[in-house]
Design a protein around this motif. Sequence first.
Motif, PDB file in Angstrom:
ATOM      1  N   ASN A   3       0.475  -1.163  -0.186  1.00 40.74           N
ATOM      2  CA  ASN A   3       0.191  -0.533   0.054  1.00 40.74           C
ATOM      3  C   ASN A   3       0.839   1.526   0.045  1.00 40.74           C
ATOM      4  O   ASN A   3       1.528   1.667   1.219  1.00 40.74           O
ATOM      5  CB  ASN A   3      -0.862  -0.256   1.172  1.00 40.74           C
ATOM      6  CG  ASN A   3      -1.415   1.300   1.494  1.00 40.74           C
ATOM      7  OD1 ASN A   3      -1.503   2.185   0.475  1.00 40.74           O
ATOM      8  ND2 ASN A   3      -2.521   1.775   2.475  1.00 40.74           N
ATOM      9  N   THR A   4       0.747   2.081  -1.610  1.00 42.60           N
ATOM     10  CA  THR A   4       2.001   3.151  -1.317  1.00 42.60           C
ATOM     11  C   THR A   4       1.290   4.384  -0.582  1.00 42.60           C
ATOM     12  O   THR A   4       2.021   5.719  -1.329  1.00 42.60           O
ATOM     13  CB  THR A   4       2.735   3.189  -2.574  1.00 42.60           C
ATOM     14  OG1 THR A   4       1.098   3.511  -3.585  1.00 42.60           O
ATOM     15  CG2 THR A   4       3.480   2.236  -3.133  1.00 42.60           C
ATOM     16  N   ASN A   5      -0.440   4.745  -0.176  1.00 36.28           N
ATOM     17  CA  ASN A   5      -0.875   5.487  -0.218  1.00 36.28           C
ATOM     18  C   ASN A   5      -0.252   6.443   0.862  1.00 36.28           C
ATOM     19  O   ASN A   5      -1.162   7.389   1.326  1.00 36.28           O
ATOM     20  CB  ASN A   5      -2.319   5.066  -1.043  1.00 36.28           C
ATOM     21  CG  ASN A   5      -2.467   5.516  -2.771  1.00 36.28           C
ATOM     22  OD1 ASN A   5      -1.540   6.150  -3.122  1.00 36.28           O
ATOM     23  ND2 ASN A   5      -3.383   4.824  -3.262  1.00 36.28           N
ATOM     24  N   ASP A   8       1.640   3.610   7.533  1.00 38.25           N
ATOM     25  CA  ASP A   8       1.702   1.549   8.616  1.00 38.25           C
ATOM     26  C   ASP A   8       0.604   2.621   9.458  1.00 38.25           C
ATOM     27  O   ASP A   8       1.169   3.579   9.934  1.00 38.25           O
ATOM     28  CB  ASP A   8       2.673   0.917   9.004  1.00 38.25           C
ATOM     29  CG  ASP A   8       3.369   0.667   7.580  1.00 38.25           C
ATOM     30  OD1 ASP A   8       3.126   0.369   6.993  1.00 38.25           O
ATOM     31  OD2 ASP A   8       4.525   0.044   8.741  1.00 38.25           O
ATOM     32  N   GLY A   9      -0.505   2.064  10.043  1.00 39.17           N
ATOM     33  CA  GLY A   9      -1.002   2.129  11.616  1.00 39.17           C
ATOM     34  C   GLY A   9      -2.390   2.965  10.620  1.00 39.17           C
ATOM     35  O   GLY A   9      -3.216   3.849  11.864  1.00 39.17           O
ATOM     36  N   TRP A  10      -2.821   3.450   9.768  1.00 40.06           N
ATOM     37  CA  TRP A  10      -3.606   3.890   9.276  1.00 40.06           C
ATOM     38  C   TRP A  10      -4.541   4.036   9.316  1.00 40.06           C
ATOM     39  O   TRP A  10      -5.952   4.295   9.512  1.00 40.06           O
ATOM     40  CB  TRP A  10      -3.414   4.642   7.334  1.00 40.06           C
ATOM     41  CG  TRP A  10      -3.562   3.885   6.381  1.00 40.06           C
ATOM     42  CD1 TRP A  10      -3.008   2.580   6.383  1.00 40.06           C
ATOM     43  CD2 TRP A  10      -5.217   2.902   5.770  1.00 40.06           C
ATOM     44  NE1 TRP A  10      -3.884   1.682   5.214  1.00 40.06           N
ATOM     45  CE2 TRP A  10      -5.009   1.256   5.212  1.00 40.06           C
ATOM     46  CE3 TRP A  10      -6.367   3.222   6.214  1.00 40.06           C
ATOM     47  CZ2 TRP A  10      -5.987   1.182   4.888  1.00 40.06           C
ATOM     48  CZ3 TRP A  10      -7.591   2.807   5.962  1.00 40.06           C
ATOM     49  CH2 TRP A  10      -7.304   1.532   4.673  1.00 40.06           C
ATOM     50  N   SER A 163     -11.902  -9.344   7.132  1.00 41.50           N
ATOM     51  CA  SER A 163     -12.783  -8.398   7.706  1.00 41.50           C
ATOM     52  C   SER A 163     -11.979  -8.203   8.926  1.00 41.50           C
ATOM     53  O   SER A 163     -12.617  -7.368  10.145  1.00 41.50           O
ATOM     54  CB  SER A 163     -14.136  -9.205   8.042  1.00 41.50           C
ATOM     55  OG  SER A 163     -13.394 -10.412   9.267  1.00 41.50           O
ATOM     56  N   HIS A 164     -10.907  -8.255   9.107  1.00 38.95           N
ATOM     57  CA  HIS A 164      -9.767  -7.949   9.616  1.00 38.95           C
ATOM     58  C   HIS A 164      -9.253  -7.145   9.891  1.00 38.95           C
ATOM     59  O   HIS A 164      -9.102  -6.218   8.379  1.00 38.95           O
ATOM     60  CB  HIS A 164      -8.187  -8.937  10.586  1.00 38.95           C
ATOM     61  CG  HIS A 164      -7.881  -8.693  11.642  1.00 38.95           C
ATOM     62  ND1 HIS A 164      -7.047  -7.554  11.615  1.00 38.95           N
ATOM     63  CD2 HIS A 164      -8.160  -9.322  12.564  1.00 38.95           C
ATOM     64  CE1 HIS A 164      -6.828  -7.711  13.318  1.00 38.95           C
ATOM     65  NE2 HIS A 164      -7.043  -9.106  13.684  1.00 38.95           N
ATOM     66  N   GLU A 169      -5.864  -2.993   6.050  1.00 39.47           N
ATOM     67  CA  GLU A 169      -4.681  -2.046   6.198  1.00 39.47           C
ATOM     68  C   GLU A 169      -3.887  -2.575   4.709  1.00 39.47           C
ATOM     69  O   GLU A 169      -3.353  -1.912   3.609  1.00 39.47           O
ATOM     70  CB  GLU A 169      -3.714  -1.919   7.366  1.00 39.47           C
ATOM     71  CG  GLU A 169      -2.878  -1.057   7.434  1.00 39.47           C
ATOM     72  CD  GLU A 169      -2.513  -0.588   8.632  1.00 39.47           C
ATOM     73  OE1 GLU A 169      -2.935  -0.096   9.232  1.00 39.47           O
ATOM     74  OE2 GLU A 169      -1.382  -1.197   8.986  1.00 39.47           O
ATOM     75  N   GLU A 170      -3.328  -3.667   4.947  1.00 41.22           N
ATOM     76  CA  GLU A 170      -2.967  -4.229   3.526  1.00 41.22           C
ATOM     77  C   GLU A 170      -2.875  -4.749   2.803  1.00 41.22           C
ATOM     78  O   GLU A 170      -2.279  -4.606   1.913  1.00 41.22           O
ATOM     79  CB  GLU A 170      -2.309  -5.959   4.084  1.00 41.22           C
ATOM     80  CG  GLU A 170      -1.768  -7.000   3.310  1.00 41.22           C
ATOM     81  CD  GLU A 170      -1.634  -8.261   4.155  1.00 41.22           C
ATOM     82  OE1 GLU A 170      -0.867  -8.719   4.956  1.00 41.22           O
ATOM     83  OE2 GLU A 170      -2.661  -8.785   3.605  1.00 41.22           O
ATOM     84  N   ILE A 171      -4.265  -4.280   1.916  1.00 39.73           N
ATOM     85  CA  ILE A 171      -5.073  -4.706   0.611  1.00 39.73           C
ATOM     86  C   ILE A 171      -5.219  -2.796   0.750  1.00 39.73           C
ATOM     87  O   ILE A 171      -5.302  -2.743  -0.915  1.00 39.73           O
ATOM     88  CB  ILE A 171      -5.764  -5.464   0.546  1.00 39.73           C
ATOM     89  CG1 ILE A 171      -6.985  -4.953   1.359  1.00 39.73           C
ATOM     90  CG2 ILE A 171      -5.119  -6.745   0.507  1.00 39.73           C
ATOM     91  CD1 ILE A 171      -8.312  -6.116   0.777  1.00 39.73           C
ATOM     92  N   GLY A 172      -4.899  -2.228   1.556  1.00 38.48           N
ATOM     93  CA  GLY A 172      -5.973  -0.529   1.361  1.00 38.48           C
ATOM     94  C   GLY A 172      -7.366  -0.223   0.977  1.00 38.48           C
ATOM     95  O   GLY A 172      -7.967   0.776   0.220  1.00 38.48           O
ATOM     96  N   ASP A 173      -7.830  -1.442   1.804  1.00 40.88           N
ATOM     97  CA  ASP A 173      -8.907  -1.144   1.862  1.00 40.88           C
ATOM     98  C   ASP A 173     -10.678   0.052   2.599  1.00 40.88           C
ATOM     99  O   ASP A 173      -9.207  -0.103   3.948  1.00 40.88           O
ATOM    100  CB  ASP A 173      -9.829  -2.692   2.362  1.00 40.88           C
ATOM    101  CG  ASP A 173     -11.254  -2.070   2.256  1.00 40.88           C
ATOM    102  OD1 ASP A 173     -12.164  -2.053   2.141  1.00 40.88           O
ATOM    103  OD2 ASP A 173     -11.465  -3.950   2.781  1.00 40.88           O
ATOM    104  N   ILE A 174     -10.558   0.723   2.865  1.00 40.54           N
ATOM    105  CA  ILE A 174     -11.245   1.390   3.729  1.00 40.54           C
ATOM    106  C   ILE A 174     -13.003   1.212   3.705  1.00 40.54           C
ATOM    107  O   ILE A 174     -13.406   2.463   4.289  1.00 40.54           O
ATOM    108  CB  ILE A 174     -10.938   2.976   3.367  1.00 40.54           C
ATOM    109  CG1 ILE A 174     -11.232   3.817   4.236  1.00 40.54           C
ATOM    110  CG2 ILE A 174     -11.410   3.928   2.587  1.00 40.54           C
ATOM    111  CD1 ILE A 174     -10.140   5.028   4.129  1.00 40.54           C
ATOM    112  N   SER A 175     -12.979   0.270   3.360  1.00 30.89           N
ATOM    113  CA  SER A 175     -14.656   0.723   2.960  1.00 30.89           C
ATOM    114  C   SER A 175     -15.433   0.329   4.297  1.00 30.89           C
ATOM    115  O   SER A 175     -16.498   0.165   4.408  1.00 30.89           O
ATOM    116  CB  SER A 175     -14.839  -1.128   2.013  1.00 30.89           C
ATOM    117  OG  SER A 175     -14.872  -1.826   2.580  1.00 30.89           O
TER     118      SER A 175
END
Length: 198
Positions: A3-5, A8-10, A163-164, A169-175
């Motif tokens: 994830n480049t955007n 870590d910890g976002w 769902s974790h 965070e690993e795949i940049g999922d902010i859903s």
Amino acid sequence: MENTNYPDGWVKEILETEFVKPSTRALLLDRLDTNTKSTPDFFDDESFSILQCVCMRLIPQDRNEPIDLAGLLDEQLSKSPGNGWRYDELPEDKVLFKKGIKGMEKLAQMAFAKTFCDLDDAETDQILLTIQAGNAKGYEWDQIPSNLFFEELLASLVELYYSHPLAKEEIGDISFADAKGWKNIGLDQIEKPNPNNR
């Protein structure tokens, strides 16, 4: 996937903002704070150990603190009868997973005279591929189609994994940010929510 955007910890940072509903925040923070389960509630100790070995092979994790997939599945099955649907050919999830894991152990002993958790990677893969292909033999597999068991097990583990918050965070999922609309939705735009507006 890198994830480049976001740093870590976002995920934890976003969880503390007005973009996440309180109920969602509480659920995901609880998942972040949950320690690895050492004592199962649903499975017996032997089956739980086998499940842990299966999880490590099906969804290997290169992280200091792996997501406890076996513990999450054990917790899910201890609290509910299943995910709400099943194939006609399969029993309910509580029965299915217990039988399937026992069947895995018996296959390992028949094929290699070892317990499932003592198999090397190639042997483990052979057992899993046999089950996935629907070619497993034995008492448990006479009662449940092994290919459908494999599909249900893998689907459950993937669902629990993604769902974790750490996987998100690993795949940049902010859903999970489900409370308010986002304004910066153009290319190369990053929303910067205010953590003080909760």
